[in-house]
Write a protein that holds these residues in place. Sequence first.
Motif, PDB file in Angstrom:
ATOM      1  N   ASP A  92       0.828  -1.196   0.000  1.00  0.00           N
ATOM      2  CA  ASP A  92       0.000   0.000   0.000  1.00  0.00           C
ATOM      3  C   ASP A  92       0.874   1.262   0.000  1.00  0.00           C
ATOM      4  O   ASP A  92       1.796   1.388   0.805  1.00  0.00           O
ATOM      5  CB  ASP A  92      -0.903  -0.011   1.242  1.00  0.00           C
ATOM      6  N   SER A  93       0.577   2.207  -0.869  1.00  0.00           N
ATOM      7  CA  SER A  93       1.399   3.423  -0.973  1.00  0.00           C
ATOM      8  C   SER A  93       1.290   4.305   0.275  1.00  0.00           C
ATOM      9  O   SER A  93       2.266   4.944   0.671  1.00  0.00           O
ATOM     10  CB  SER A  93       1.031   4.221  -2.224  1.00  0.00           C
ATOM     11  N   THR A  94       0.122   4.327   0.889  1.00  0.00           N
ATOM     12  CA  THR A  94      -0.036   5.098   2.131  1.00  0.00           C
ATOM     13  C   THR A  94       0.829   4.497   3.229  1.00  0.00           C
ATOM     14  O   THR A  94       1.516   5.225   3.956  1.00  0.00           O
ATOM     15  CB  THR A  94      -1.514   5.147   2.558  1.00  0.00           C
ATOM     16  N   ALA A  95       0.797   3.178   3.333  1.00  0.00           N
ATOM     17  CA  ALA A  95       1.621   2.494   4.334  1.00  0.00           C
ATOM     18  C   ALA A  95       3.098   2.761   4.078  1.00  0.00           C
ATOM     19  O   ALA A  95       3.861   3.030   5.021  1.00  0.00           O
ATOM     20  CB  ALA A  95       1.339   0.998   4.339  1.00  0.00           C
ATOM     21  N   ARG A  96       3.502   2.716   2.813  1.00  0.00           N
ATOM     22  CA  ARG A  96       4.913   2.982   2.484  1.00  0.00           C
ATOM     23  C   ARG A  96       5.315   4.388   2.935  1.00  0.00           C
ATOM     24  O   ARG A  96       6.382   4.578   3.528  1.00  0.00           O
ATOM     25  CB  ARG A  96       5.157   2.811   0.985  1.00  0.00           C
ATOM     26  N   ALA A  97       4.458   5.366   2.671  1.00  0.00           N
ATOM     27  CA  ALA A  97       4.769   6.742   3.062  1.00  0.00           C
ATOM     28  C   ALA A  97       4.833   6.890   4.586  1.00  0.00           C
ATOM     29  O   ALA A  97       5.729   7.555   5.117  1.00  0.00           O
ATOM     30  CB  ALA A  97       3.729   7.699   2.482  1.00  0.00           C
ATOM     31  N   LEU A  98       3.891   6.271   5.278  1.00  0.00           N
ATOM     32  CA  LEU A  98       3.865   6.364   6.744  1.00  0.00           C
ATOM     33  C   LEU A  98       5.084   5.676   7.365  1.00  0.00           C
ATOM     34  O   LEU A  98       5.733   6.231   8.264  1.00  0.00           O
ATOM     35  CB  LEU A  98       2.571   5.767   7.298  1.00  0.00           C
ATOM     36  N   LEU A 105       2.867   7.060  13.560  1.00  0.00           N
ATOM     37  CA  LEU A 105       2.915   6.795  12.120  1.00  0.00           C
ATOM     38  C   LEU A 105       3.025   5.309  11.831  1.00  0.00           C
ATOM     39  O   LEU A 105       2.357   4.799  10.914  1.00  0.00           O
ATOM     40  CB  LEU A 105       4.090   7.550  11.490  1.00  0.00           C
ATOM     41  N   ALA A 143       0.326   3.113   9.828  1.00  0.00           N
ATOM     42  CA  ALA A 143       0.743   2.322   8.674  1.00  0.00           C
ATOM     43  C   ALA A 143       0.308   0.871   8.818  1.00  0.00           C
ATOM     44  O   ALA A 143      -0.130   0.241   7.841  1.00  0.00           O
ATOM     45  CB  ALA A 143       2.255   2.420   8.487  1.00  0.00           C
ATOM     46  N   VAL A 160      -3.148  -0.064   7.664  1.00  0.00           N
ATOM     47  CA  VAL A 160      -3.481  -0.088   6.231  1.00  0.00           C
ATOM     48  C   VAL A 160      -2.741  -1.160   5.444  1.00  0.00           C
ATOM     49  O   VAL A 160      -2.969  -1.292   4.243  1.00  0.00           O
ATOM     50  CB  VAL A 160      -3.284   1.297   5.570  1.00  0.00           C
TER      51      VAL A 160
END
Length: 151
Positions: A74-80, A143, A147, A150
């Motif tokens: 998941d891109s959100t998880a990667r960012a977090l 964070l 993460a 998600v």
Amino acid sequence: MTEVLGIAVLLGSGVTAGVLFAVALSVLPALFAMETGTYVYAHKLLGRNWDPTMPVVVLTSTLLAAVLALTADDSTARALFGAAAILLLGVSAVSHLCNVPINRRVKAVDNPDELPADWEDPRPLWRRWHLLRTLLSVIALALNAAAVTVI
């Protein structure tokens, strides 16, 4: 595997934030209440087990968050996870560049009852750096927790 790493990063960043928060909440006020010689003696005793342990916990948590930032689907998880890794790296940097040199100066005092003539009480400066790394660690934990929800 991502779920296992997620649990591990929560454990590591939780221990980091918890220890730093406990020191800020309880240990620091106690150290400030002590006479200087007693403080030096207590500081030496308190660091005995933390000094070798906390860098391992913080750096392992940083590595886990970085791995998750690179591997999570998941891109959100990667960012977090990526932001958490950066913050944990900040915890490590503040510790090694700011708090540890102060710790070394305190440990270098041979006799807490006979402080060097040029002695300056390091507690206010140490507290400022400690509060910064505590804040960074608590945000990193939040964070990482976000993460994990998600992935």
